[in-house]
Design a protein around this motif. Structure first.
Motif, PDB file in Angstrom:
ATOM      1  N   ILE A 121     -17.384  20.852  -9.904  1.00 37.68           N
ATOM      2  CA  ILE A 121     -17.763  21.491  -8.639  1.00 37.68           C
ATOM      3  C   ILE A 121     -19.281  21.520  -8.572  1.00 37.68           C
ATOM      4  O   ILE A 121     -19.956  21.985  -9.504  1.00 37.68           O
ATOM      5  CB  ILE A 121     -17.177  22.909  -8.531  1.00 37.68           C
ATOM      6  N   TYR A 122     -19.824  21.032  -7.449  1.00 44.63           N
ATOM      7  CA  TYR A 122     -21.265  20.943  -7.246  1.00 44.63           C
ATOM      8  C   TYR A 122     -21.673  21.896  -6.131  1.00 44.63           C
ATOM      9  O   TYR A 122     -20.953  22.071  -5.139  1.00 44.63           O
ATOM     10  CB  TYR A 122     -21.671  19.524  -6.886  1.00 44.63           C
ATOM     11  N   ASP A 123     -22.847  22.471  -6.269  1.00 45.66           N
ATOM     12  CA  ASP A 123     -23.361  23.425  -5.291  1.00 45.66           C
ATOM     13  C   ASP A 123     -24.156  22.662  -4.223  1.00 45.66           C
ATOM     14  O   ASP A 123     -25.383  22.695  -4.183  1.00 45.66           O
ATOM     15  CB  ASP A 123     -24.245  24.461  -5.987  1.00 45.66           C
ATOM     16  N   GLY A 124     -23.428  21.956  -3.364  1.00 43.92           N
ATOM     17  CA  GLY A 124     -24.090  21.167  -2.331  1.00 43.92           C
ATOM     18  C   GLY A 124     -23.136  20.156  -1.729  1.00 43.92           C
ATOM     19  O   GLY A 124     -21.914  20.327  -1.749  1.00 43.92           O
ATOM     20  N   LEU A 125     -23.702  19.033  -1.234  1.00 45.47           N
ATOM     21  CA  LEU A 125     -22.926  18.040  -0.506  1.00 45.47           C
ATOM     22  C   LEU A 125     -22.448  16.886  -1.355  1.00 45.47           C
ATOM     23  O   LEU A 125     -21.548  16.151  -0.940  1.00 45.47           O
ATOM     24  CB  LEU A 125     -23.769  17.488   0.653  1.00 45.47           C
ATOM     25  N   SER A 126     -23.048  16.689  -2.525  1.00 42.81           N
ATOM     26  CA  SER A 126     -22.685  15.519  -3.328  1.00 42.81           C
ATOM     27  C   SER A 126     -22.922  15.795  -4.804  1.00 42.81           C
ATOM     28  O   SER A 126     -23.320  16.880  -5.205  1.00 42.81           O
ATOM     29  CB  SER A 126     -23.515  14.308  -2.871  1.00 42.81           C
ATOM     30  N   PHE A 147     -18.222  30.531  -5.795  1.00 48.81           N
ATOM     31  CA  PHE A 147     -18.972  30.739  -4.562  1.00 48.81           C
ATOM     32  C   PHE A 147     -20.082  29.700  -4.483  1.00 48.81           C
ATOM     33  O   PHE A 147     -20.679  29.336  -5.496  1.00 48.81           O
ATOM     34  CB  PHE A 147     -19.603  32.138  -4.528  1.00 48.81           C
ATOM     35  N   SER A 148     -20.357  29.247  -3.268  1.00 51.73           N
ATOM     36  CA  SER A 148     -21.508  28.366  -3.054  1.00 51.73           C
ATOM     37  C   SER A 148     -22.751  29.215  -2.800  1.00 51.73           C
ATOM     38  O   SER A 148     -22.660  30.361  -2.360  1.00 51.73           O
ATOM     39  CB  SER A 148     -21.262  27.442  -1.861  1.00 51.73           C
ATOM     40  N   THR A 149     -23.892  28.592  -3.073  1.00 52.49           N
ATOM     41  CA  THR A 149     -25.135  29.284  -2.787  1.00 52.49           C
ATOM     42  C   THR A 149     -25.453  29.238  -1.294  1.00 52.49           C
ATOM     43  O   THR A 149     -25.944  30.218  -0.728  1.00 52.49           O
ATOM     44  CB  THR A 149     -26.286  28.652  -3.592  1.00 52.49           C
ATOM     45  N   SER A 150     -25.152  28.106  -0.679  1.00 54.95           N
ATOM     46  CA  SER A 150     -25.410  27.959   0.759  1.00 54.95           C
ATOM     47  C   SER A 150     -24.088  27.665   1.477  1.00 54.95           C
ATOM     48  O   SER A 150     -23.047  28.187   1.070  1.00 54.95           O
ATOM     49  CB  SER A 150     -26.445  26.851   1.000  1.00 54.95           C
ATOM     50  N   ASN A 151     -24.122  26.790   2.473  1.00 54.62           N
ATOM     51  CA  ASN A 151     -22.929  26.595   3.286  1.00 54.62           C
ATOM     52  C   ASN A 151     -22.152  25.336   2.928  1.00 54.62           C
ATOM     53  O   ASN A 151     -21.310  24.876   3.699  1.00 54.62           O
ATOM     54  CB  ASN A 151     -23.316  26.563   4.771  1.00 54.62           C
ATOM     55  N   THR A 152     -22.402  24.731   1.746  1.00 54.10           N
ATOM     56  CA  THR A 152     -21.661  23.538   1.342  1.00 54.10           C
ATOM     57  C   THR A 152     -21.251  23.635  -0.120  1.00 54.10           C
ATOM     58  O   THR A 152     -21.909  24.282  -0.945  1.00 54.10           O
ATOM     59  CB  THR A 152     -22.517  22.268   1.529  1.00 54.10           C
ATOM     60  N   LEU A 153     -20.165  22.927  -0.440  1.00 52.91           N
ATOM     61  CA  LEU A 153     -19.632  22.877  -1.810  1.00 52.91           C
ATOM     62  C   LEU A 153     -18.942  21.528  -1.979  1.00 52.91           C
ATOM     63  O   LEU A 153     -18.236  21.055  -1.069  1.00 52.91           O
ATOM     64  CB  LEU A 153     -18.632  24.020  -2.031  1.00 52.91           C
ATOM     65  N   ASP A 165     -26.301  17.114  -6.257  1.00 50.39           N
ATOM     66  CA  ASP A 165     -26.656  18.529  -6.187  1.00 50.39           C
ATOM     67  C   ASP A 165     -26.333  19.228  -7.510  1.00 50.39           C
ATOM     68  O   ASP A 165     -25.590  18.691  -8.354  1.00 50.39           O
ATOM     69  CB  ASP A 165     -25.905  19.182  -5.031  1.00 50.39           C
ATOM     70  N   PRO A 166     -26.870  20.433  -7.727  1.00 45.97           N
ATOM     71  CA  PRO A 166     -26.647  21.121  -9.005  1.00 45.97           C
ATOM     72  C   PRO A 166     -25.162  21.311  -9.303  1.00 45.97           C
ATOM     73  O   PRO A 166     -24.371  21.668  -8.435  1.00 45.97           O
ATOM     74  CB  PRO A 166     -27.347  22.460  -8.805  1.00 45.97           C
ATOM     75  N   LEU A 167     -24.808  21.041 -10.568  1.00 48.27           N
ATOM     76  CA  LEU A 167     -23.424  21.205 -11.013  1.00 48.27           C
ATOM     77  C   LEU A 167     -23.159  22.675 -11.324  1.00 48.27           C
ATOM     78  O   LEU A 167     -23.887  23.303 -12.097  1.00 48.27           O
ATOM     79  CB  LEU A 167     -23.178  20.350 -12.265  1.00 48.27           C
ATOM     80  N   ILE A 168     -22.112  23.206 -10.709  1.00 49.27           N
ATOM     81  CA  ILE A 168     -21.707  24.585 -11.011  1.00 49.27           C
ATOM     82  C   ILE A 168     -20.930  24.631 -12.309  1.00 49.27           C
ATOM     83  O   ILE A 168     -21.168  25.478 -13.172  1.00 49.27           O
ATOM     84  CB  ILE A 168     -20.882  25.165  -9.848  1.00 49.27           C
ATOM     85  N   GLY A 169     -19.976  23.722 -12.496  1.00 44.26           N
ATOM     86  CA  GLY A 169     -19.191  23.737 -13.716  1.00 44.26           C
ATOM     87  C   GLY A 169     -18.189  22.619 -13.768  1.00 44.26           C
ATOM     88  O   GLY A 169     -17.855  21.990 -12.755  1.00 44.26           O
ATOM     89  N   GLY A 212     -22.246  29.595  -8.682  1.00 40.99           N
ATOM     90  CA  GLY A 212     -20.803  29.744  -8.713  1.00 40.99           C
ATOM     91  C   GLY A 212     -20.338  31.175  -8.597  1.00 40.99           C
ATOM     92  O   GLY A 212     -19.165  31.428  -8.366  1.00 40.99           O
ATOM     93  N   THR A 213     -21.258  32.139  -8.753  1.00 41.54           N
ATOM     94  CA  THR A 213     -20.891  33.547  -8.603  1.00 41.54           C
ATOM     95  C   THR A 213     -21.374  34.045  -7.258  1.00 41.54           C
ATOM     96  O   THR A 213     -22.264  33.454  -6.631  1.00 41.54           O
ATOM     97  CB  THR A 213     -21.520  34.403  -9.712  1.00 41.54           C
ATOM     98  N   GLU A 214     -20.789  35.152  -6.813  1.00 40.79           N
ATOM     99  CA  GLU A 214     -21.182  35.690  -5.520  1.00 40.79           C
ATOM    100  C   GLU A 214     -22.579  36.284  -5.570  1.00 40.79           C
ATOM    101  O   GLU A 214     -23.393  36.035  -4.663  1.00 40.79           O
ATOM    102  CB  GLU A 214     -20.180  36.744  -5.049  1.00 40.79           C
ATOM    103  N   CYS A 215     -22.894  37.040  -6.635  1.00 38.40           N
ATOM    104  CA  CYS A 215     -24.201  37.706  -6.662  1.00 38.40           C
ATOM    105  C   CYS A 215     -24.690  37.993  -8.076  1.00 38.40           C
ATOM    106  O   CYS A 215     -25.582  38.826  -8.261  1.00 38.40           O
ATOM    107  CB  CYS A 215     -24.137  38.998  -5.854  1.00 38.40           C
ATOM    108  N   ASP A 216     -24.115  37.351  -9.099  1.00 38.36           N
ATOM    109  CA  ASP A 216     -24.596  37.566 -10.466  1.00 38.36           C
ATOM    110  C   ASP A 216     -25.970  36.942 -10.628  1.00 38.36           C
ATOM    111  O   ASP A 216     -26.285  35.902 -10.037  1.00 38.36           O
ATOM    112  CB  ASP A 216     -23.637  36.942 -11.470  1.00 38.36           C
TER     113      ASP A 216
END
Length: 601
Positions: free
Chosen positions: A8-13, A32-38, A16-20, A82-86
């Motif tokens: 899962i990546y935090d972005g469009l492709s 959770f995404s940081t912005s409006n794409t995952l 973008d940064p890898l969440i995990g 990947g977290t909501e607010c950690d």
């Protein structure tokens, strides 16, 4: 995940940064995404056989009600992807900052959970702890129920690294309400907070965090965070102190100070239990030979009415040669210990105890010696072990001090002719017992222990007409035979007008000639040579001879009396019949004299 996996990546492709990366079996994985794409990818291996893997199923949701991440200070904090607010806060060496509740400065939203991971440095050179202080405006609404103070929203604080074992049900503190919590300090380099807003719209909170160097030394360091610790007798009478992180290695490029301040009627005593500092000169671990890492011990003096302290060095130590037990001087206000390390190799350091005790001017051993030409000093109970029973002493530790003063323009020769004090100067130092000799009262003393002394170590000459000797033991001393020394006044001039020792060339008083004490020092008995010795009277022999003569006289008297008694009895036996006849004849004669004529029958 070497086989099938979900990424899962935090972005469009994939750029973008890898969440995990995820595989295996997992339930309730929330991302959770940081912005409006995952962006999500699912990759499997090329298999020819049927498999029973079921894959995955996920539910996604677009919403504007998730936590706004603007409350995270991006200068020193980082949102955990990947977290909501950690958020994660990492130290940059004794750094500090502020953490806020979600949506700060506005009230937080209900039904959110945010975690704060505040981590200090922990490596071979650095070890930190976290200090957290809450500021005004703390408000987390609470509904007390039974024994639970925080039945809805709460802030849990973890000080002992519980998150490493996922032990989130064992917090050190759980706070809520409107009362500002007290400051807290972590037990190690990690502090974690878990905030749960509950079902109610809440208030807010704000707290300052500060990373402090964790020395793992009992006591409180100086306010500026330096490795400076002060121990007052008025606060605690005894305790222990140690090098940073002991028994782990101390850091390099470090200077630590330990100051012990006694009350006016007290002294402070230090005793080292373990000691290991870096030294490249293994056989030279005392005094100026210590050039890498070392410990220095000072007596601390304070002039009345002055706030400036004056110090006098008592010794420098390194390697494995532990300092001997040490006591502050009578006129000192305490002791100071300084640890210095360079920028290279490190070791485990030291651990020591301190104890404040009443000044004892009436010591059980030691004395002041003046106006004498020589004397003999020895350890307590000599020639028995110095740990023998002593009803006047409580505890295993004791100290003896001798002050010697001779005539002006003279010096003092001290010969420690017999020496056995527990310890080994080269291998482990003198941690249990020590003899210190001050040839110069203004300089560092000579420190002695071990079994026997070399000729050079056993013969000590003062620099002036004064000398001081001290003998101290620690509570852990097991005892040994101790020591005996002869001190002699020697003339400090090229011309000797008294007695010149033939081998040592010391000039001693001629009064010491033939006094039965070797005053010329090691290997020189010239002051006792060619002495006319008075005949030795054997008291036992005299008593025996006297008893023998008395016995003979008693026997002779008894024999004489016996013979006399026998002779008297013999004479009495021979004279008894004659005496009767004589009486009869005497009577007959009387009768015949009384009658002129013969009697008629």
């Amino acid at each position: 995940c070497p086989f099938d996996q979900v990424k899962i990546y935090d972005g469009l492709s994939q750029v973008d940064p890898l969440i995990g990366t995820y595989c295996g079996q997992q339930r309730n994985l929330v991302i959770f995404s940081t912005s409006n794409t995952l962006f999500l990818t699912f990759t499997t291996l090329d298999r020819k056989a049927d498999t029973q893997n079921r894959g995955f199923q996920g539910i996604y949701n677009f919403s504007e009600s998730y936590v706004n991440l603007e409350f995270i200070n991006t200068e020193d904090s980082q949102h955990i992807r990947g977290t909501e607010c950690d958020q994660r806060i990492l130290s940059t060496k004794e750094s500090n900052g502020t953490v806020y509740s979600p949506n700060y400065p506005f009230p937080y939203l209900p039904n959110i959970v945010c975690r704060y991971f505040i981590y200090g440095l922990q490596d071979a050179q650095n070890l930190e702890r976290v200090r957290l202080k809450f500021l005004d405006g703390f408000e987390i609404p609470a509904e007390p129920r039974g024994d639970k103070n925080c039945s809805d929203g709460y802030l849990r604080i973890y000080l002992k690294g519980q998150e490493m074992e996922n032990a989130y049900d064992s917090p050190d503190h759980e706070v809520c309400g409107k009362t500002r919590p007290l400051p807290v300090v972590s037990a190690g380099p990690r502090l974690v907070m878990v905030f749960s807003s509950g079902k109610y719209q809440g208030g807010r909170f704000k707290a300052n965090y500060k990373f402090e160097t964790e020395y793992k030394i009992p006591g409180t360091p100086s306010p500026d965070g330096k490795c400076i610790f002060t121990y007052y007798s008025s606060s605690r009478k005894e305790g222990y102190f140690n090098s940073p992180r002991h028994p782990a290695n101390y850091p390099s490029n470090t200077t630590c100070e330990f100051t012990f301040v006694a009350n006016p009627d007290e002294q402070v005593r230090l005793a080292f239990s373990t000691f290991e500092l870096r030294s490249d000169k293994n056989n030279l671990t005392y005094g100026n030979h210590c050039q890498e890492d070392w410990v220095e011990i000072y007596n601390l003096y304070r002039t009345e009415g002055s706030m400036v302290d004056r110090t006098r060095l008592n010794g420098r130590y390194c390697g494995q040669a532990a300092p001997g037990p040490i006591e502050s001087e009578m006129e000192a206000v305490g002791l100071k210990v300084i640890l210095r390390t360079d920028n290279e190799h490190v070791h485990s350091g030291f651990e020591a105890t301190y104890k404040f005790k009443k000044k004892d001017s009436k010591r059980g051993c030691g004395e002041n010696m003046t106006a004498e030409e020589y004397g003999i000093i020895h350890s307590p109970h000599w020639p028995n072990k110095y740990d023998g029973p002593d009803p006047d002493r409580t505890g295993g530790a004791f100290s003896c001090t001798w002050f010697i003063s001779v005539k002006k323009y003279h010096k003092i020769l001290l010969w420690l002719q017999s020496f056995s004090v527990e310890g080994n100067p080269a291998e482990r130092g003198c941690p249990a017992a020590v003899v210190r000799v001050w040839p110069d009262l203004d300089k560092v003393p000579i420190e002695l222990c071990g079994e026997g002394l070399s000729e050079d170590a056993a013969m000590i000459i003062s620099k002036s007409s004064l000398m001081r000797i001290a003998f101290l033991t620690a509570d852990k001393a097991v005892g040994a035979k101790g020591f005996e020394g002869i001190w002699t006044e020697i003339q400090d001039s090229p011309k000797c007008e008294q007695f010149l020792c033939s081998k040592s060339n010391f000039c001693i008083s001629k009064n010491l000639r033939c006094n039965g004490v070797p005053n010329c020092g090691y290997g020189d008995l010239s002051d006792e040579d060619n002495c006319l010795k008075a005949p030795v009277v054997n008291v036992l022999l005299l008593v025996g001879v006297g008893l023998g003569i008395s016995s003979v006289m008693v026997i002779v008297v008894c024999i004489w009396c016996h013979r006399k008694s026998v002779k008297q009895r013999q004479m009495r036996a021979m004279s008894m019949p004659v005496h009767v006849c004589e009486r009869g004849a005497r009577f007959a004669s009387v009768d015949s004299v009384g009658h002129s004529e013969p009697a008629t029958i």
